[in-house]
Design a protein around this motif. Structure first.
Motif, PDB file in Angstrom:
ATOM      1  N   ARG A  30     -13.204  -0.436  13.823  1.00 37.23           N
ATOM      2  CA  ARG A  30     -14.608  -0.069  13.984  1.00 37.23           C
ATOM      3  C   ARG A  30     -15.143  -0.934  15.111  1.00 37.23           C
ATOM      4  N   GLY A  31     -15.269  -0.313  16.282  1.00 36.38           N
ATOM      5  CA  GLY A  31     -15.515  -1.131  17.469  1.00 36.38           C
ATOM      6  C   GLY A  31     -14.271  -1.961  17.716  1.00 36.38           C
ATOM      7  N   TRP A  32     -14.435  -3.291  17.646  1.00 29.56           N
ATOM      8  CA  TRP A  32     -13.278  -4.190  17.775  1.00 29.56           C
ATOM      9  C   TRP A  32     -13.012  -4.955  16.478  1.00 29.56           C
ATOM     10  N   THR A  33     -13.490  -4.446  15.354  1.00 27.53           N
ATOM     11  CA  THR A  33     -13.202  -5.065  14.063  1.00 27.53           C
ATOM     12  C   THR A  33     -12.075  -4.292  13.387  1.00 27.53           C
ATOM     13  N   LEU A  34     -10.997  -4.992  13.088  1.00 29.37           N
ATOM     14  CA  LEU A  34      -9.824  -4.386  12.471  1.00 29.37           C
ATOM     15  C   LEU A  34      -9.947  -4.460  10.958  1.00 29.37           C
ATOM     16  N   HIS A  35      -9.683  -3.348  10.293  1.00 31.05           N
ATOM     17  CA  HIS A  35      -9.749  -3.277   8.839  1.00 31.05           C
ATOM     18  C   HIS A  35      -8.369  -2.915   8.294  1.00 31.05           C
ATOM     19  N   LEU A  36      -7.851  -3.777   7.418  1.00 27.69           N
ATOM     20  CA  LEU A  36      -6.559  -3.566   6.767  1.00 27.69           C
ATOM     21  C   LEU A  36      -6.741  -3.692   5.261  1.00 27.69           C
ATOM     22  N   GLY A  38      -4.965  -5.343   3.067  1.00 31.93           N
ATOM     23  CA  GLY A  38      -4.641  -6.625   2.455  1.00 31.93           C
ATOM     24  C   GLY A  38      -5.149  -7.847   3.192  1.00 31.93           C
ATOM     25  N   GLU A  39      -6.029  -7.663   4.184  1.00 28.35           N
ATOM     26  CA  GLU A  39      -6.534  -8.801   4.938  1.00 28.35           C
ATOM     27  C   GLU A  39      -8.039  -8.668   5.129  1.00 28.35           C
ATOM     28  N   ASN A  40      -8.690  -9.802   5.362  1.00 30.35           N
ATOM     29  CA  ASN A  40     -10.110  -9.786   5.678  1.00 30.35           C
ATOM     30  C   ASN A  40     -10.340  -9.046   6.993  1.00 30.35           C
ATOM     31  N   PRO A  41     -11.498  -8.421   7.192  1.00 31.68           N
ATOM     32  CA  PRO A  41     -11.799  -7.825   8.498  1.00 31.68           C
ATOM     33  C   PRO A  41     -11.582  -8.851   9.611  1.00 31.68           C
ATOM     34  N   TYR A  42     -10.944  -8.406  10.673  1.00 31.52           N
ATOM     35  CA  TYR A  42     -10.547  -9.307  11.751  1.00 31.52           C
ATOM     36  C   TYR A  42     -11.217  -8.877  13.041  1.00 31.52           C
ATOM     37  N   GLN A  43     -11.932  -9.815  13.673  1.00 27.22           N
ATOM     38  CA  GLN A  43     -12.617  -9.523  14.921  1.00 27.22           C
ATOM     39  C   GLN A  43     -11.642  -9.692  16.075  1.00 27.22           C
ATOM     40  N   VAL A  44     -11.244  -8.586  16.656  1.00 28.96           N
ATOM     41  CA  VAL A  44     -10.270  -8.581  17.747  1.00 28.96           C
ATOM     42  C   VAL A  44     -10.965  -8.971  19.046  1.00 28.96           C
ATOM     43  N   ASP A  45     -10.311  -9.801  19.834  1.00 27.78           N
ATOM     44  CA  ASP A  45     -10.805 -10.157  21.162  1.00 27.78           C
ATOM     45  C   ASP A  45     -10.398  -9.047  22.132  1.00 27.78           C
ATOM     46  N   PRO A  46     -11.345  -8.306  22.713  1.00 27.18           N
ATOM     47  CA  PRO A  46     -10.957  -7.222  23.622  1.00 27.18           C
ATOM     48  C   PRO A  46     -10.074  -7.689  24.772  1.00 27.18           C
ATOM     49  N   LEU A  74      -0.171  -3.915  10.506  1.00 29.97           N
ATOM     50  CA  LEU A  74      -1.097  -2.787  10.411  1.00 29.97           C
ATOM     51  C   LEU A  74      -0.639  -1.797   9.339  1.00 29.97           C
ATOM     52  N   GLY A  75       0.653  -1.756   9.074  1.00 26.66           N
ATOM     53  CA  GLY A  75       1.169  -0.858   8.049  1.00 26.66           C
ATOM     54  C   GLY A  75       1.461   0.544   8.529  1.00 26.66           C
ATOM     55  N   ILE A  76       1.484   0.762   9.838  1.00 26.04           N
ATOM     56  CA  ILE A  76       1.681   2.109  10.380  1.00 26.04           C
ATOM     57  C   ILE A  76       3.033   2.677   9.972  1.00 26.04           C
ATOM     58  N   GLU A  77       4.077   1.861   9.991  1.00 27.81           N
ATOM     59  CA  GLU A  77       5.421   2.347   9.639  1.00 27.81           C
ATOM     60  C   GLU A  77       5.502   2.798   8.177  1.00 27.81           C
ATOM     61  N   ASP A 173     -11.287 -14.867  -2.763  1.00 21.69           N
ATOM     62  CA  ASP A 173     -11.716 -15.102  -1.388  1.00 21.69           C
ATOM     63  C   ASP A 173     -10.701 -16.017  -0.719  1.00 21.69           C
ATOM     64  N   LEU A 174      -9.714 -15.431  -0.054  1.00 21.20           N
ATOM     65  CA  LEU A 174      -8.645 -16.198   0.577  1.00 21.20           C
ATOM     66  C   LEU A 174      -8.990 -16.495   2.029  1.00 21.20           C
ATOM     67  N   PRO A 175      -8.558 -17.640   2.546  1.00 23.30           N
ATOM     68  CA  PRO A 175      -8.838 -17.957   3.956  1.00 23.30           C
ATOM     69  C   PRO A 175      -8.115 -16.994   4.890  1.00 23.30           C
ATOM     70  N   GLY A 176      -8.629 -16.896   6.101  1.00 25.61           N
ATOM     71  CA  GLY A 176      -8.084 -15.947   7.057  1.00 25.61           C
ATOM     72  C   GLY A 176      -6.636 -16.186   7.424  1.00 25.61           C
ATOM     73  N   TRP A 177      -6.175 -17.440   7.325  1.00 27.68           N
ATOM     74  CA  TRP A 177      -4.794 -17.735   7.700  1.00 27.68           C
ATOM     75  C   TRP A 177      -3.804 -17.430   6.579  1.00 27.68           C
TER      76      TRP A 177
END
Length: 295
Positions: A30-36, A38-46, A74-77, A173-177
């Motif tokens: 969504r824009g540059w926010t990645l949604h998966l 099993g992970e917290n939303p991740y703000q991608v650096d363009p 990403l789980g595409i496979e 609430d798990l940390p991003g790492w």
């Protein structure tokens, strides 16, 4: 091979970015926010996926060849056949036209393996080999199930790269790492153990590289032997260990077990940075990747 190689990076061509933005379910942008799942939303650096900027940086740093792959977390496979195949086709079509120094790891569905389609992709000169998620190779039976893909790869004389797959959804609430340090490492450890049990017997000539030093699985060789898993060694000359995110302590420990000839440099850029060629063995960047890629 004297060319300096980075065996593991990620770069999303514009067509893949747009395909992820069109999706309603995971994975999606969504824009540059990645949604998966099993992970917290991740703000991608363009800028991390700006092809021109990335190419200029690699050339300035002296990289001779950079192997980019679909981001298996990403789980595409693992997506249902038609859903996943569409994104995999976008990946191949868009990644294969990336300029030098970028070359490509192919991708394949693990829910509906298509060996003839993989064989066609592997004929492309810019395709280094096949990447599969560790989540699809986590047991001897899983390796056997994907043997049609692995047999095609073995026949083509190109290697397999085993990469962490999607992290499972977890409560709390798990940390991003957390995914990179817990499920990813466990997946790599498990896939290495499965390969130890069944992979080499099924595919005696296949060259294989495990991302992130295989989750340091070979360091457990003493426990493996003590618990009845069989002796480990001598090191298999067709098994390699990619370095992403690790530095001197882990690389040194693993080298003591598998030997320096098994270590290949990979950075996992843009999520981590390359090793310094001035302070690491030259063979990690040149000769060892050369044997992984060409035998």
């Amino acid at each position: 091979m004297s060319t300096r190689v980075d065996c593991h990076q990620h770069l999303w061509p514009p067509a893949l970015v747009e395909a992820l933005r069109r999706r309603d379910g995971f994975p999606c942008l969504r824009g540059w926010t990645l949604h998966l799942a099993g992970e917290n939303p991740y703000q991608v650096d363009p800028a991390a996926h700006d092809v021109t900027l990335r190419r200029e940086r690699e050339l300035a740093e002296g990289a001779g060849r950079v192997l980019v792959s679909l981001s298996s977390p990403l789980g595409i496979e693992h997506l249902p056949a038609a859903d996943g195949a569409e994104l995999i086709d976008v990946w191949h079509a868009s990644a294969l036209v990336l300029p030098d120094p970028f070359h490509v790891w192919a991708a394949a569905s693990v829910t509906s393996p298509d060996a003839p389609a993989l064989a066609r992709v592997l004929r492309e000169e810019r395709v280094a080999g096949l990447q599969l998620p560790a989540t699809a190779l986590g047991s001897p039976s899983a390796i056997a199930r994907l043997s049609p893909l692995l047999a095609v790869l073995e026949k083509a004389g190109k290697p397999l790269l085993v990469h962490p797959g999607p992290a499972p959804a977890e409560d709390g609430d798990l940390p991003g790492w957390w995914p990179a340090l817990v499920p990813y490492v466990a997946q790599m450890h498990r896939s290495w153990m499965a390969w130890h049990v069944a992979g080499r017997t099924l595919h005696p000539r296949l060259r294989i590289a495990f991302v992130a030093l295989a989750g340091l699985a070979p360091l457990h060789h003493e426990r493996l032997t003590a618990r009845g898993g069989g002796a480990f060694g001598p090191a298999d000359p067709n098994v390699f260990y990619e370095t992403s995110s690790y530095r001197a302590d882990a690389i040194g420990a693993l080298t003591a077990v598998v030997g320096a000839a098994a270590i290949v440099h990979g950075s996992d850029r843009p999520y981590a940075e390359p090793l310094d060629p001035a302070t690491n063995a030259a063979e990690f960047f040149t000769a060892n990747p050369g044997r992984l890629l060409a035998g």
